[in-house]
Motif scaffolding. Structure first.
Motif, mmCIF file in Angstrom:
data_model
loop_
_atom_site.group_PDB
_atom_site.id
_atom_site.type_symbol
_atom_site.label_atom_id
_atom_site.label_comp_id
_atom_site.label_asym_id
_atom_site.label_seq_id
_atom_site.Cartn_x
_atom_site.Cartn_y
_atom_site.Cartn_z
ATOM 1 N N ALA A 10 0.827 -1.206 0.000
ATOM 2 C CA ALA A 10 0.000 0.000 0.000
ATOM 3 C C ALA A 10 0.863 1.258 0.000
ATOM 4 C CB ALA A 10 -0.919 -0.007 1.225
ATOM 5 N N THR A 11 1.953 1.237 0.743
ATOM 6 C CA THR A 11 2.877 2.368 0.730
ATOM 7 C C THR A 11 3.467 2.578 -0.655
ATOM 8 O OG1 THR A 11 3.439 1.933 3.048
ATOM 9 C CG2 THR A 11 4.940 3.323 1.806
ATOM 10 N N ASP A 12 3.847 1.486 -1.299
ATOM 11 C CA ASP A 12 4.386 1.580 -2.648
ATOM 12 C C ASP A 12 3.352 2.160 -3.613
ATOM 13 O OD1 ASP A 12 6.701 0.593 -4.533
ATOM 14 O OD2 ASP A 12 4.861 -0.106 -5.482
ATOM 15 N N ILE A 13 2.089 1.774 -3.455
ATOM 16 C CA ILE A 13 1.033 2.284 -4.337
ATOM 17 C C ILE A 13 0.823 3.776 -4.117
ATOM 18 C CG2 ILE A 13 -1.446 2.190 -4.793
ATOM 19 C CD1 ILE A 13 -1.302 -0.821 -4.266
ATOM 20 N N PHE A 14 0.750 4.197 -2.867
ATOM 21 C CA PHE A 14 0.552 5.618 -2.580
ATOM 22 C C PHE A 14 1.709 6.449 -3.118
ATOM 23 C CE2 PHE A 14 -2.748 4.299 0.351
ATOM 24 C CZ PHE A 14 -3.602 5.393 0.369
ATOM 25 N N VAL A 15 2.918 5.947 -2.942
ATOM 26 C CA VAL A 15 4.087 6.688 -3.422
ATOM 27 C C VAL A 15 4.082 6.775 -4.942
ATOM 28 C CG1 VAL A 15 6.595 6.589 -3.623
ATOM 29 C CG2 VAL A 15 5.520 6.209 -1.414
ATOM 30 N N ASN A 16 3.839 5.664 -5.609
ATOM 31 C CA ASN A 16 3.819 5.677 -7.068
ATOM 32 C C ASN A 16 2.700 6.558 -7.611
ATOM 33 O OD1 ASN A 16 6.010 3.985 -7.979
ATOM 34 N ND2 ASN A 16 4.931 2.261 -7.085
ATOM 35 N N ALA A 17 1.549 6.526 -6.945
ATOM 36 C CA ALA A 17 0.448 7.383 -7.377
ATOM 37 C C ALA A 17 0.827 8.859 -7.257
ATOM 38 C CB ALA A 17 -0.800 7.084 -6.552
ATOM 39 N N GLY A 18 1.469 9.223 -6.157
ATOM 40 C CA GLY A 18 1.907 10.607 -5.994
ATOM 41 C C GLY A 18 2.941 11.005 -7.024
ATOM 42 N N GLN A 19 3.863 10.104 -7.341
ATOM 43 C CA GLN A 19 4.882 10.411 -8.343
ATOM 44 C C GLN A 19 4.285 10.563 -9.733
ATOM 45 O OE1 GLN A 19 7.736 7.251 -7.930
ATOM 46 N NE2 GLN A 19 8.651 8.094 -6.071
ATOM 47 N N VAL A 20 3.317 9.725 -10.066
ATOM 48 C CA VAL A 20 2.686 9.794 -11.382
ATOM 49 C C VAL A 20 1.856 11.068 -11.527
ATOM 50 C CG1 VAL A 20 0.912 8.720 -12.820
ATOM 51 C CG2 VAL A 20 2.706 7.320 -11.814
ATOM 52 N N VAL A 21 1.137 11.431 -10.479
ATOM 53 C CA VAL A 21 0.250 12.596 -10.558
ATOM 54 C C VAL A 21 1.041 13.900 -10.576
ATOM 55 C CG1 VAL A 21 -1.527 13.884 -9.314
ATOM 56 C CG2 VAL A 21 -1.697 11.406 -9.522
ATOM 57 N N THR A 22 2.057 14.013 -9.726
ATOM 58 C CA THR A 22 2.792 15.271 -9.628
ATOM 59 C C THR A 22 3.862 15.415 -10.705
ATOM 60 O OG1 THR A 22 4.364 14.297 -8.051
ATOM 61 C CG2 THR A 22 2.396 15.366 -7.146
ATOM 62 N N GLY A 23 4.581 14.340 -11.020
ATOM 63 C CA GLY A 23 5.673 14.442 -11.984
ATOM 64 C C GLY A 23 6.767 15.391 -11.527
ATOM 65 N N ASN A 24 7.002 15.433 -10.220
ATOM 66 C CA ASN A 24 7.989 16.366 -9.681
ATOM 67 C C ASN A 24 9.392 16.020 -10.163
ATOM 68 O OD1 ASN A 24 8.500 18.634 -8.020
ATOM 69 N ND2 ASN A 24 9.318 17.299 -6.425
ATOM 70 N N LEU A 25 10.184 17.028 -10.463
ATOM 71 C CA LEU A 25 11.504 16.833 -11.055
ATOM 72 C C LEU A 25 12.563 16.649 -9.987
ATOM 73 C CD1 LEU A 25 11.302 19.633 -13.788
ATOM 74 C CD2 LEU A 25 10.563 17.247 -13.933
ATOM 75 N N ALA A 26 13.537 15.785 -10.279
ATOM 76 C CA ALA A 26 14.633 15.507 -9.359
ATOM 77 C C ALA A 26 15.620 16.672 -9.349
ATOM 78 C CB ALA A 26 15.338 14.213 -9.770
ATOM 79 N N PRO A 27 16.422 16.794 -8.288
ATOM 80 C CA PRO A 27 17.417 17.882 -8.256
ATOM 81 C C PRO A 27 18.426 17.806 -9.396
ATOM 82 C CG PRO A 27 17.099 16.953 -6.070
ATOM 83 C CD PRO A 27 16.357 16.057 -7.013
ATOM 84 N N HIS A 28 18.665 16.627 -9.951
ATOM 85 C CA HIS A 28 19.617 16.462 -11.044
ATOM 86 C C HIS A 28 18.904 16.329 -12.397
ATOM 87 C CE1 HIS A 28 18.520 12.404 -9.588
ATOM 88 N NE2 HIS A 28 18.532 12.091 -10.876
ATOM 89 N N PHE A 29 17.697 16.851 -12.508
ATOM 90 C CA PHE A 29 16.898 16.638 -13.712
ATOM 91 C C PHE A 29 17.565 17.215 -14.959
ATOM 92 C CE2 PHE A 29 13.690 18.253 -16.693
ATOM 93 C CZ PHE A 29 13.087 17.057 -17.059
ATOM 94 N N LEU A 30 18.086 18.422 -14.889
ATOM 95 C CA LEU A 30 18.659 19.063 -16.075
ATOM 96 C C LEU A 30 19.902 18.332 -16.570
ATOM 97 C CD1 LEU A 30 18.252 22.854 -15.210
ATOM 98 C CD2 LEU A 30 16.848 21.412 -16.693
ATOM 99 N N ALA A 31 20.623 17.665 -15.660
ATOM 100 C CA ALA A 31 21.800 16.900 -16.086
ATOM 101 C C ALA A 31 21.400 15.705 -16.930
ATOM 102 C CB ALA A 31 22.592 16.448 -14.867
ATOM 103 N N LEU A 32 20.204 15.177 -16.740
ATOM 104 C CA LEU A 32 19.710 14.057 -17.538
ATOM 105 C C LEU A 32 18.878 14.526 -18.725
ATOM 106 C CD1 LEU A 32 18.618 11.604 -14.689
ATOM 107 C CD2 LEU A 32 20.707 11.520 -16.063
ATOM 108 N N CYS A 33 18.174 15.618 -18.549
ATOM 109 C CA CYS A 33 17.322 16.123 -19.625
ATOM 110 C C CYS A 33 18.146 16.654 -20.785
ATOM 111 C CB CYS A 33 16.405 17.214 -19.080
ATOM 112 S SG CYS A 33 15.308 17.960 -20.298
#
Length: 305
Positions: A121-144
């Motif tokens: 259930a914790t994994d589901i809640f976390v994945n749901a939050g990640q999918v809905v928000t799409g928040n970017l990681a601190p190193h996002f521009l280095a990969l983008c």
């Protein structure tokens, strides 16, 4: 009832699988400003190179609570077996009077089953939050690796949106869009809180007054260090870690308090008087205290007579 619980458990596992290993749920594509300092941290490398790799974290989150619960329930069962209290409290008739589940097996399976359900259930809640928000990681521009010239980033206030803005590895970019809340922080604090409440509520042996808080604080400290490591390695923001802590703690507390009732079994029937018995029970006799005035009055009356 057992089959219904198995269906719920199977559905939870399947939903966690779809979130984790399929693209059934599309991740929200969140935009960013040109040269945003919040996402310009260096790439720390793959997750396996972390100080707390996922394989180690998942193994500890699954193995340590299972081991502690099995050892704890076995110890409690052995200590209470002589008085038969444990068996009287936890015995459950399955088919008439012919068979029942051993109390040790019943409690162990119950606690481990609920813990496993909470883990998924914790994994589901976390994945749901990640999918809905799409928040970017601190190193996002280095990969983008956005092409700032083609995107027209002459000004820092230029906002960029769309998947075509990134030229890096699509798989790594997609993973860098799933950071809120932090899964590692949520799973680690869920395991720590659940195990802490189990140890506090179940272990009642003498000589553990100091050992229990030391062990519980150690577990909580390890969970906190896991979240701290995620921030130090630029894999998550502080907000991601705090949100993960809140998700994991909330699920653990809810399951312990509302589902397994603080890990306490049913009380023996002898401890609970039935209403019919209470009607015929004798009233409690309260000792009568004789006052000095009443004593003098009785003495004077005796002298007169």
């Amino acid at each position: 009832m057992l089959y219904f619980q198995m269906v719920i458990m199977a559905g939870t596992v399947m939903l966690a699988y779809y979130f984790e290993y399929t693209d059934t749920f599309a991740v929200n594509v969140q935009g960013f400003f040109c040269h945003d300092s919040a996402y310009r941290k260096p790439y720390p490398g793959p997750e396996d190179s972390s100080a707390v790799p996922p394989a180690l974290l998942y193994s500890l989150a699954a193995g340590v609570p299972a081991l502690v619960i099995i050892v704890g329930e076995t110890a409690v069962f052995c200590l209470q077996l002589a008085t038969r209290d444990f068996e009287n409290q936890e015995k459950t008739i399955l088919t008439g009077d012919c068979c029942y589940i051993n109390p040790l097996v019943r409690r162990t399976v119950r606690f481990l089953g609920i813990y496993t359900f909470g883990l998924f259930a914790t994994d589901i809640f976390v994945n749901a939050g990640q999918v809905v928000t799409g928040n970017l990681a601190p190193h996002f521009l280095a990969l983008c690796r956005p092409n700032y010239t083609a995107l027209g980033c002459q000004q820092l206030t230029q906002f960029i949106s769309g998947e075509e803005a990134c030229t890096g590895d699509p798989e790594l970019v997609l993973r860098a869009r799933k950071t809120f809340p932090s899964k590692e922080a949520a799973l680690s604090v869920y395991a720590a809180v659940y195990l802490t409440m189990y140890i506090t509520s179940t272990i009642k042996a003498k000589g553990t007054r100091l050992a229990k808080p030391v062990l519980c604080l150690g577990l909580l400290c390890l969970a906190f260090l896991t979240g701290l490591n995620r921030v130090a390695e630029h894999r998550n923001h502080w907000s991601d870690v705090i949100a993960g802590f809140l998700v994991g703690t909330s699920i653990a507390v809810f399951l312990v308090v509302c589902v397994v009732s603080n890990f306490r079994g049913r009380h023996p029937e002898s401890e609970h008087a039935r209403p019919a018995d209470l009607a015929h029970a004798p009233m409690i006799s309260i000792p009568r205290v004789e006052s000095p005035l009443e004593k003098n009055h009785i003495t004077a009356f005796a002298e007169v007579t």
